[in-house]
Enzyme design. Structure first.
Site, PDB file in Angstrom:
ATOM      1  N   GLY A 101     -63.231  20.594  11.259  1.00  0.00           N
ATOM      2  CA  GLY A 101     -62.937  20.831   9.849  1.00  0.00           C
ATOM      3  C   GLY A 101     -64.229  20.812   9.051  1.00  0.00           C
ATOM      4  N   LYS A 480     -60.219  44.874  18.544  1.00  0.00           N
ATOM      5  CA  LYS A 480     -60.311  44.432  19.948  1.00  0.00           C
ATOM      6  C   LYS A 480     -61.660  44.823  20.520  1.00  0.00           C
ATOM      7  CE  LYS A 480     -57.915  42.229  19.897  1.00  0.00           C
ATOM      8  NZ  LYS A 480     -57.028  41.587  19.028  1.00  0.00           N
ATOM      9  N   HIS A 499     -63.543  61.939   3.333  1.00  0.00           N
ATOM     10  CA  HIS A 499     -63.988  61.393   2.041  1.00  0.00           C
ATOM     11  C   HIS A 499     -65.303  60.628   2.186  1.00  0.00           C
ATOM     12  CE1 HIS A 499     -60.322  62.625   0.003  1.00  0.00           C
ATOM     13  NE2 HIS A 499     -59.687  62.256   1.111  1.00  0.00           N
TER      14      HIS A 499
HETATM   15  C1  AGP Z   1     -57.677  38.103  17.205  1.00  0.00           C
HETATM   16  O1  AGP Z   1     -58.122  38.770  18.335  1.00  0.00           O
HETATM   17  C2  AGP Z   1     -58.723  37.396  16.467  1.00  0.00           C
HETATM   18  N1  AGP Z   1     -59.389  36.441  17.283  1.00  0.00           N
HETATM   19  C3  AGP Z   1     -58.414  36.919  15.048  1.00  0.00           C
HETATM   20  O2  AGP Z   1     -58.523  38.027  14.211  1.00  0.00           O
HETATM   21  C4  AGP Z   1     -57.044  36.245  14.801  1.00  0.00           C
HETATM   22  O3  AGP Z   1     -56.018  37.169  14.952  1.00  0.00           O
HETATM   23  C5  AGP Z   1     -56.998  35.634  13.397  1.00  0.00           C
HETATM   24  O4  AGP Z   1     -57.991  34.653  13.289  1.00  0.00           O
HETATM   25  C6  AGP Z   1     -55.648  35.039  13.055  1.00  0.00           C
HETATM   26  O5  AGP Z   1     -55.319  34.022  13.939  1.00  0.00           O
HETATM   27  P1  AGP Z   1     -53.868  33.411  14.038  1.00  0.00           P
HETATM   28  O6  AGP Z   1     -52.977  34.483  14.570  1.00  0.00           O
HETATM   29  O7  AGP Z   1     -53.992  32.261  14.997  1.00  0.00           O
HETATM   30  O8  AGP Z   1     -53.467  32.993  12.665  1.00  0.00           O
END
Ligand code: AGP
Length: 603
Positions: A101, A480, A499
Site C-alpha cells: 500500500g 495483451k 483522422h
Molecule cells: C490485464 O492483463 C492487466 N494486467 C490489467 O490491465 C488489469 O486488467 C487491471 O489492472 C484490472 O485488474 P482487475 O481485473 O484485477 O481489477
C-alpha cells in the site's frame, strides 16, 4: 502489488514462508525478503531479485524459526535496492514490518521520527511504520498498544504484518484499503495478501476488513476493531479452489495454461444460475443511468459491454475507466455502477465504487475472487468462477467477464421487451457452443498463430484495428501485446485511422485488423475499407478474419464463425495466443512481465 506472507507454527516455517511468498510473486517481484524470530531476536534476510534468486543467496527454505513474515515487492516508494526491500525494522531491531500500500503521510511521520532521534535506512514509506511502533512501545511498553497507536496515525492504504521481539510468539497484522487475510490451519496459522500464500495448507480463511487488526499465534488467532479494541467474531470463509488449480500443470507458462482453460471457464460461467444473472439485470433495468466500470483490461471489457447492452438490450450505458471515474461521473441514488474486476482489489475500481456509494448509487460487480474487497462492498455480486488466474496478464478472466456481460445483456433485453424469448434462446444456444469453438482455436490454430508470431516478432510497432464491437477486442488485443511482449501496439477504431494515424503507416509499422464475418455486412465492409486505406499506403496487414476476401491481406489467420454473438470472442483468443507466442519468440518474462503487477492496489 506487493505480496505478504506470514507463518507461525509449532514446526520450522522456512518452507512454508518461502512457498507462500513464491506463490504471491505475481503481485510483485523486484525484490524479496523475510524476517523471523530466533532467541528473542529478529533476523532479516532480503535482497533484490525474485523469490528463488533471494532464496538461492539467503536460504529461506532452511530456516528453522517458527515465527516469520515475508514480502515480495513491486516498488512504489524508492528504487529497487536491497535497502528498500521489505521487511523494514526499527532502530533497535525489535520490530520488523512488511507492508503493501502507500502511507500518504509518511513524510510528516518521518520528519517527526527523525526529530525524536530515529534513523532511517531506506527510502520507503514502510520504514516509518516500524519506527512509529517502536516509538509508541517506548511510551507504553505494550506491543499491542504500540501497534494500535501506530496504526491510528497512518493515513493512506496498508496491509501489513509485524513481528516483535517483545512478543515473540505472534504475528500482528492489519488492513486498510489493501487486502489481508488470515489462514486458520492445524498446528500452524498464516497471514497472506491472498489465499495463494497458504492454500496448500488450509482453505479456511478469515478476511480482515478495513479498520480491523489481527493477532495470530500458532494455535489461535483473534481479530479486533482498531477503533474500539473490541474483539470481532469473524466467520470462516472456505476457499472453493484447489491448490492444484493454482499451479502450472505441465504448461510452460501460466498464460498458456490459462488460455487453454478458457473453454472450461466459459462452461462454468454458463452454469451460473440464470436467477443470479436476472437479479443483477433487474437492478440494471431499474436504474436511470448505468455505468460499467473497469480499468486496463476490465475497462475494455466494460467497453465491450457498452456495445452488448446497446445491441441486445437497446440500453445506453457508459463504460468509464475507473481511474477517471471520480473526475467524470456524478452518480446519485438512481445510478447503478457495475464494476468489473478479476482480483476484486484494484485500487482505482475500489475507490470509484466508494465514491459512487457515498453519492447514494446502487452497486454491483462481476468479480473472480471470492471474499475480495469489491465482492464484499457491492450490493450485488456475480462471482465469475473462472478459477485462479496466476499470470499477471489477464486472459480467461477477461473473456469470461465478456461472456457474463453478454448473459446480462440478453436477460436485460428480454426484460425490456426488446428481445423475444425465442431470440434470447437462439443467442443462448450460440453461447453454449462457444467452449467448443474456443477449443477448436487453441487445438487447431495454435500452430498457425505461433508461426505468424515468429514471422513478425521483429516488428516493433503495431496498429490493432477493429470496428463496432470488434473495436474493444482490438484494444484488448493490443494491450495483451504490449503487456507481455513490450512491443508498441496501439488499438483504435478503424474509422479513426483517416483522422491522423494513417501518417504512421510505413514499413516500420504493421497493422493487425480484427475483421468481422461477412454476415455482419456493414461492419465487414467498413472494416475492409480501413484495410484498403492501410494497403493504399503500402502498409502490411495481418488479418484475423472469418470468411470474405483473402488476397488483400499480407498474412492472415482464418476463423470459422457460427454466430454473430460469439464471433468477437474468437479473434480475442487468437490475439492472446499471438501475444503469447510473440513473447516466447522475444524471450520475455511471460508470467511476470516487467512493470506490471496482478493486482494494482495503489493509486
Ligand atoms: C490485464 O492483463 C492487466 N494486467 C490489467 O490491465 C488489469 O486488467 C487491471 O489492472 C484490472 O485488474 P482487475 O481485473 O484485477 O481489477
Amino acid at each position: 502489488m506487493c505480496g505478504i506472507s506470514g507463518v507461525v507454527s509449532f514446526h520450522p516455517i522456512g518452507d512454508r514462508l518461502y512457498e507462500g511468498v513464491r506463490h504471491l510473486e505475481y503481485r510483485g517481484y523486484d525484490s524479496c525478503g523475510v524476517a523471523f524470530l530466533t532467541d528473542h531476536q529478529i533476523e532479516i534476510r532480503k535482497d533484490v531479485g525474485t523469490v528463488d534468486e533471494v532464496d538461492g543467496k539467503e536460504n529461506i527454505r532452511q530456516l528453522s524459526a517458527r515465527v516469520g513474515i515475508a514480502h515480495t515487492r513491486w516498488a512504489t516508494h524508492g528504487k529497487v535496492t536491497r535497502e528498500n526491500a521489505h521487511p523494514h525494522q526499527s532502530c533497535h531491531a525489535d520490530f520488523a514490518v512488511v507492508h503493501n500500500g502507500i502511507i500518504a503521510n509518511y513524510k510528516a511521520l518521518r520528519d517527526e521520527l527523525l526529530r525524536t532521534g530515529h534513523q532511517f535506512y531506506s527510502e520507503t514509506d514502510t520504514e516509518v511504520i516500524a519506527h512509529l511502533i517502536e516509538q509508541h512501545f517506548s511510551e507504553s511498553g505494550d506491543v499491542e498498544r504500540a501497534f494500535v497507536s501506530a496504526l491510528r496515525r497512518l493515513q493512506g492504504s496498508y496491509a501489513l504484518a509485524m513481528i516483535a521481539t517483545h512478543d515473540p510468539e505472534r504475528i500482528f497484522c492489519a488492513r486498510h484499503e489493501s487486502p489481508l487475510i488470515i489462514g486458520a490451519g492445524s498446528e500452524s496459522n498464516y497471514v497472506g495478501s491472498d489465499f495463494n500464500a497458504f492454500i496448500e495448507y488450509t482453505k479456511n480463511t478469515v478476511i480482515l476488513d478495513d479498520g480491523e487488526y489481527g493477532m495470530v499465534s500458532k494455535d489461535s488467532y483473534s481479530v479486533k476493531s482498531l477503533r474500539s479494541g473490541e474483539v470481532i467474531e469473524k466467520a470462516i470463509t472456505v476457499v472453493p479452489w484447489d491448490s492444484e488449480l493454482s499451479r502450472k500443470g505441465g504448461y510452460p507458462h501460466y498464460m498458456l495454461k490459462e488460455i487453454h482453460e478458457q473453454p472450461q471457464a466459459v462452461r462454468s460461467a454458463l452454469n451460473i444460475d440464470a436467477e443470479e444473472i436476472g437479479a443483477v439485470a433487474d437492478v440494471l433495468a431499474q436504474a436511470r443511468r448505468v455505468y460499467l466500470l473497469g480499468v486496463g483490461t476490465t475497462y475494455y471489457v466494460a467497453l465491450l459491454g457498452q456495445y452488448l447492452f446497446a445491441n441486445l438490450a437497446v440500453l445506453d450505458v457508459a463504460a468509464v475507466s475507473s481511474d477517471e471515474f471520480r473526475y467524470l461521473v456524478k452518480t446519485d441514488s438512481q445510478s447503478l455502477v457495475l464494476a468489473i474486476s478479476q482480483s476484486g482489489e484494484t485500487y482505482d475500481t475500489v475507490m470509484s465504487l466508494r465514491h459512487a456509494k457515498e453519492r447514494g448509487a446502487q452497486t454491483a460487480a462481476i468479480v473472480n475472487v471470492m471474499g475480495s474487497s469489491i465482492a464484499r462492498m457491492v450490493d450485488r455480486v456475480i462471482l465469475q468462477g473462472s478459477g485462479p488466474e496466476v499470470c499477471v496478464v489477464s486472459t480467461k478472466a477477461a473473456l469470461v467477464q465478456m461472456l457474463l456481460l453478454t448473459r446480462l445483456a440478453l436477460a436485460l433485453g428480454e426484460q425490456r421487451g426488446v428481445l423475444s424469448a425465442a431470440a434470447r434462446q437462439r443467442h443462448e444456444a450460440a453461447l453454449a457452443a462457444l467452449p467448443e469453438e474456443i477449443e477448436t482455436i487453441v487445438n487447431e490454430k495454435s500452430g498457425l498463430i505461433r508461426a505468424a508470431a515468429y514471422r513478425h516478432a521483429h516488428m516493433q510497432n503495431w496498429l490493432f484495428l477493429g470496428r463496432g464491437i470488434y473495436y474493444p477486442i482490438a484494444l484488448e488485443a493490443a494491450l495483451k501485446m504490449k503487456e507481455v511482449t513490450y512491443v508498441h501496439a496501439e488499438g483504435m477504431p478503424g474509422g479513426f485511422l483517416k483522422h491522423g494515424t494513417l501518417s504512421l503507416v510505413d514499413h516500420n509499422l504493421y497493422t493487425l485488423v480484427v475483421v468481422p464475418p461477412t454476415t455482419a455486412a456493414e461492419l465487414y465492409a467498413m472494416t475492409m475499407s480501413s484495410v484498403e486505406e492501410v494497403k493504399a499506403r503500402g502498409g502490411f496487414v495481418l488479418g484475423f478474419a472469418f470468411d470474405g476476401e483473402e488476397e488483400i491481406f499480407d498474412d492472415r489467420v482464418t476463423l470459422r464463425a457460427t454466430h454473430e454473438l460469439t464471433a468477437p470472442f474468437l479473434p480475442l483468443v487468437c490475439a492472446q495466443l499471438f501475444a503469447y507466442f510473440t513473447a516466447t519468440a522475444l524471450k520475455r518474462n511471460i508470467d511476470k512481465p516487467r512493470s506490471l503487477a496482478k493486482s494494482v492496489t495503489v493509486a
